[in-house]
Write an enzyme that holds these catalytic residues in place. Sequence first.
Site, PDB file in Angstrom:
ATOM      1  N   ILE A  48       0.949  -1.230  -0.012  1.00 42.60           N
ATOM      2  CA  ILE A  48      -0.021   0.011  -0.099  1.00 42.60           C
ATOM      3  C   ILE A  48       1.018   1.109  -0.108  1.00 42.60           C
ATOM      4  CG2 ILE A  48      -1.921   1.446   1.269  1.00 42.60           C
ATOM      5  CD1 ILE A  48      -2.701  -1.496   2.561  1.00 42.60           C
ATOM      6  N   SER A 177      -7.546  -0.323  10.529  1.00 35.42           N
ATOM      7  CA  SER A 177      -7.621  -1.528  10.203  1.00 35.42           C
ATOM      8  C   SER A 177      -9.075  -1.721   9.616  1.00 35.42           C
ATOM      9  CB  SER A 177      -7.465  -2.458  11.175  1.00 35.42           C
ATOM     10  OG  SER A 177      -7.664  -3.695  11.044  1.00 35.42           O
ATOM     11  N   TYR A 193      -2.523  -6.728  17.380  1.00 33.80           N
ATOM     12  CA  TYR A 193      -2.633  -5.933  16.321  1.00 33.80           C
ATOM     13  C   TYR A 193      -4.197  -5.137  16.105  1.00 33.80           C
ATOM     14  CZ  TYR A 193      -2.866  -5.077  11.191  1.00 33.80           C
ATOM     15  OH  TYR A 193      -3.110  -4.226   9.759  1.00 33.80           O
ATOM     16  N   LYS A 197      -4.566  -0.813  16.018  1.00 33.63           N
ATOM     17  CA  LYS A 197      -5.046  -0.363  14.807  1.00 33.63           C
ATOM     18  C   LYS A 197      -6.617   0.544  15.393  1.00 33.63           C
ATOM     19  CE  LYS A 197      -2.343  -1.230  11.358  1.00 33.63           C
ATOM     20  NZ  LYS A 197      -2.020  -0.414  10.721  1.00 33.63           N
ATOM     21  N   THR A 228      -1.389  -8.120  -0.361  1.00 36.39           N
ATOM     22  CA  THR A 228       0.072  -7.724   0.001  1.00 36.39           C
ATOM     23  C   THR A 228       0.646  -8.906   0.432  1.00 36.39           C
ATOM     24  OG1 THR A 228      -0.234  -6.515   1.706  1.00 36.39           O
ATOM     25  CG2 THR A 228      -0.482  -5.253  -0.039  1.00 36.39           C
TER      26      THR A 228
HETATM   27  N1  LIG Z   1      -2.914  -5.256   3.206  1.00 39.89           N
HETATM   28  C1  LIG Z   1      -3.911  -5.136   3.926  1.00 39.89           C
HETATM   29  O1  LIG Z   1      -4.992  -5.661   3.609  1.00 39.89           O
HETATM   30  C2  LIG Z   1      -4.274  -3.915   4.817  1.00 39.89           C
HETATM   31  C3  LIG Z   1      -2.950  -3.282   5.521  1.00 39.89           C
HETATM   32  N2  LIG Z   1      -3.133  -2.214   6.414  1.00 39.89           N
HETATM   33  C4  LIG Z   1      -2.105  -1.588   6.882  1.00 39.89           C
HETATM   34  O2  LIG Z   1      -1.324  -0.926   5.898  1.00 39.89           O
HETATM   35  C5  LIG Z   1      -0.003  -0.771   5.862  1.00 39.89           C
HETATM   36  C6  LIG Z   1       0.973  -1.512   5.011  1.00 39.89           C
HETATM   37  O3  LIG Z   1       0.479  -2.650   4.830  1.00 39.89           O
HETATM   38  P1  LIG Z   1       0.689  -3.563   3.198  1.00 39.89           P
HETATM   39  O4  LIG Z   1       0.952  -2.604   2.284  1.00 39.89           O
HETATM   40  O5  LIG Z   1      -0.137  -4.649   3.300  1.00 39.89           O
HETATM   41  O6  LIG Z   1       2.308  -4.102   3.834  1.00 39.89           O
HETATM   42  P2  LIG Z   1       3.307  -4.764   2.918  1.00 39.89           P
HETATM   43  O7  LIG Z   1       3.829  -5.822   3.635  1.00 39.89           O
HETATM   44  O8  LIG Z   1       3.092  -4.855   1.477  1.00 39.89           O
HETATM   45  O9  LIG Z   1       4.468  -3.461   3.137  1.00 39.89           O
HETATM   46  C7  LIG Z   1       4.997  -3.050   4.368  1.00 39.89           C
HETATM   47  C8  LIG Z   1       6.152  -2.046   3.789  1.00 39.89           C
HETATM   48  O10 LIG Z   1       6.667  -1.641   5.109  1.00 39.89           O
HETATM   49  C9  LIG Z   1       7.956  -1.553   5.345  1.00 39.89           C
HETATM   50  N3  LIG Z   1       8.089  -1.980   6.737  1.00 39.89           N
HETATM   51  C10 LIG Z   1       7.603  -2.902   7.651  1.00 39.89           C
HETATM   52  N4  LIG Z   1       7.893  -2.735   8.692  1.00 39.89           N
HETATM   53  C11 LIG Z   1       8.293  -1.386   9.053  1.00 39.89           C
HETATM   54  C12 LIG Z   1       9.033  -0.840   9.919  1.00 39.89           C
HETATM   55  N5  LIG Z   1       9.057  -1.022  11.322  1.00 39.89           N
HETATM   56  N6  LIG Z   1       9.435   0.613   9.621  1.00 39.89           N
HETATM   57  C13 LIG Z   1       9.401   1.117   8.377  1.00 39.89           C
HETATM   58  N7  LIG Z   1       9.134   0.361   7.363  1.00 39.89           N
HETATM   59  C14 LIG Z   1       8.662  -0.968   7.653  1.00 39.89           C
HETATM   60  C15 LIG Z   1       8.264  -2.720   4.465  1.00 39.89           C
HETATM   61  O11 LIG Z   1       9.717  -2.606   3.931  1.00 39.89           O
HETATM   62  P3  LIG Z   1      10.834  -3.206   4.538  1.00 39.89           P
HETATM   63  O12 LIG Z   1      10.535  -4.561   4.724  1.00 39.89           O
HETATM   64  O13 LIG Z   1      12.038  -2.934   3.733  1.00 39.89           O
HETATM   65  O14 LIG Z   1      10.858  -2.483   5.929  1.00 39.89           O
HETATM   66  C16 LIG Z   1       7.190  -2.549   3.223  1.00 39.89           C
HETATM   67  O15 LIG Z   1       7.813  -1.544   2.471  1.00 39.89           O
HETATM   68  C17 LIG Z   1       0.019  -1.469   7.495  1.00 39.89           C
HETATM   69  O16 LIG Z   1       0.214  -0.451   8.439  1.00 39.89           O
HETATM   70  C18 LIG Z   1      -1.092  -2.375   7.631  1.00 39.89           C
HETATM   71  O17 LIG Z   1      -1.538  -2.472   8.746  1.00 39.89           O
HETATM   72  C19 LIG Z   1      -4.417  -1.741   6.812  1.00 39.89           C
HETATM   73  C20 LIG Z   1      -5.520  -2.709   6.311  1.00 39.89           C
HETATM   74  C21 LIG Z   1      -5.573  -3.752   5.459  1.00 39.89           C
HETATM   75  O1  LIG Z   2      -5.896  -3.641   8.977  1.00 34.89           O
HETATM   76  C1  LIG Z   2      -5.416  -4.683   8.548  1.00 34.89           C
HETATM   77  N1  LIG Z   2      -4.580  -5.163   8.532  1.00 34.89           N
HETATM   78  C2  LIG Z   2      -4.756  -6.514   7.840  1.00 34.89           C
HETATM   79  C3  LIG Z   2      -3.818  -7.443   7.612  1.00 34.89           C
HETATM   80  C4  LIG Z   2      -4.208  -8.459   6.725  1.00 34.89           C
HETATM   81  C5  LIG Z   2      -5.577  -8.660   6.192  1.00 34.89           C
HETATM   82  C6  LIG Z   2      -6.338  -7.494   6.657  1.00 34.89           C
HETATM   83  C7  LIG Z   2      -5.702  -6.503   7.224  1.00 34.89           C
HETATM   84  C8  LIG Z   2      -6.569  -5.589   7.620  1.00 34.89           C
HETATM   85  O2  LIG Z   2      -7.671  -5.132   7.496  1.00 34.89           O
END
Ligand SMILES: NC(=O)C1=CN([C@@H]2O[C@H](COP(=O)(O)OP(=O)(O)OC[C@H]3O[C@@H](n4cnc5c(N)ncnc54)[C@H](OP(=O)(O)O)[C@@H]3O)[C@@H](O)[C@H]2O)C=CC1
Ligand SMILES: O=C1Nc2ccccc2C1=O
Length: 254
Positions: A48, A177, A193, A197, A228
């Site tokens: 994201i 979340s 988690y 959130k 992701t």
């Molecule tokens: N995917 C989903 O369905 C959902 C995700 N979210 C939220 O969106 C956010 C991103 O998720 P998503 O895109 O799925 O994750 P990804 O695993 O695809 O990407 C995570 C990114 O964050 C970096 N990262 C991880 N830990 C750290 C850290 N401690 N400090 C800095 N960078 C970090 C990783 O790179 P590197 O390994 O190089 O650090 C990578 O670039 C999260 O906060 C998640 O809770 C919310 C709702 C739904």
């Molecule tokens: O916030 C969220 N973090 C997640 C991680 C995995 C799947 C869904 C979610 C969320 O909706």
Amino acid sequence: MFRPLTWGWKSFLPSATLLSMRSISSVANSSLKLVNKVAVVTGSTNGIGFSIARRLAQDGAHVIISSRKQQNVDQVVDILQREGLSVAGTVCHVGKAEDRERLVATALKHCGGVDFLVCTAGVNPLVGSTLGSSEQVWDKILSVNVKAPALLLSQLLPHMENRGTQEIQGTILIPSSSLLICFPFQPQKLGAYNVSKTALLGLTKTLAVELAPKNIRVNCLVPGLIKTDFSRVVSTEKSFCTKKKKKKHQLNHC
Ligand SMILES: NC(=O)C1=CN([C@@H]2O[C@H](COP(=O)(O)OP(=O)(O)OC[C@H]3O[C@@H](n4cnc5c(N)ncnc54)[C@H](OP(=O)(O)O)[C@@H]3O)[C@@H](O)[C@H]2O)C=CC1
Ligand SMILES: O=C1Nc2ccccc2C1=O
């Protein structure tokens, strides 16, 4: 605003897809809504955060890419620069004070101030019970997911103020979340988690009120399930995916 990426995008994206993304990017470039704006996006080397960073840059912003691993930062900066986008990068583990300071310094060095902060970095969900989570797990989740966005913002805020005459001086985006909405009967799998959130909803509301007098907008993003690396654990866990008959729980109301 952003499009979800497919699994393992770095290795699987065929060149045709990259080409079509470039043509999307040139369409977005023509409007350049964010020209001269500066965006800091944490956790922006994948998922994201990467998509948000790319889109902000396509709309004309200068974007500071960051995540924990230098190699990931270098790779993404290279990809986006090759697309003609204005990006710079630095390593920033958001839970580490010295890394946050370096991120702020990098943004100031390259761009002189900041208009957008997108706090995408979050700790991967632990599949386990809330009360089974150790103190170490609680500390890590709360430090990275909740404390880090607030601490980073406190360091950036002086550089977000007085950035022009517009009604809105700056924007902060905090992904929360959708788990409690999508999987309301599975909180036992991702308890700590979920708590972190949920705290971000409170942080967003509190900051929105605190920063409104400075014309700085604070919003929470609730993206739904985006495919992701992060969400793979949920997509592959059978208990999350099957539509089992849900046992009704009585909620106590005051
Ligand atoms: N995917 C989903 O369905 C959902 C995700 N979210 C939220 O969106 C956010 C991103 O998720 P998503 O895109 O799925 O994750 P990804 O695993 O695809 O990407 C995570 C990114 O964050 C970096 N990262 C991880 N830990 C750290 C850290 N401690 N400090 C800095 N960078 C970090 C990783 O790179 P590197 O390994 O190089 O650090 C990578 O670039 C999260 O906060 C998640 O809770 C919310 C709702 C739904
Ligand atoms: O916030 C969220 N973090 C997640 C991680 C995995 C799947 C869904 C979610 C969320 O909706």
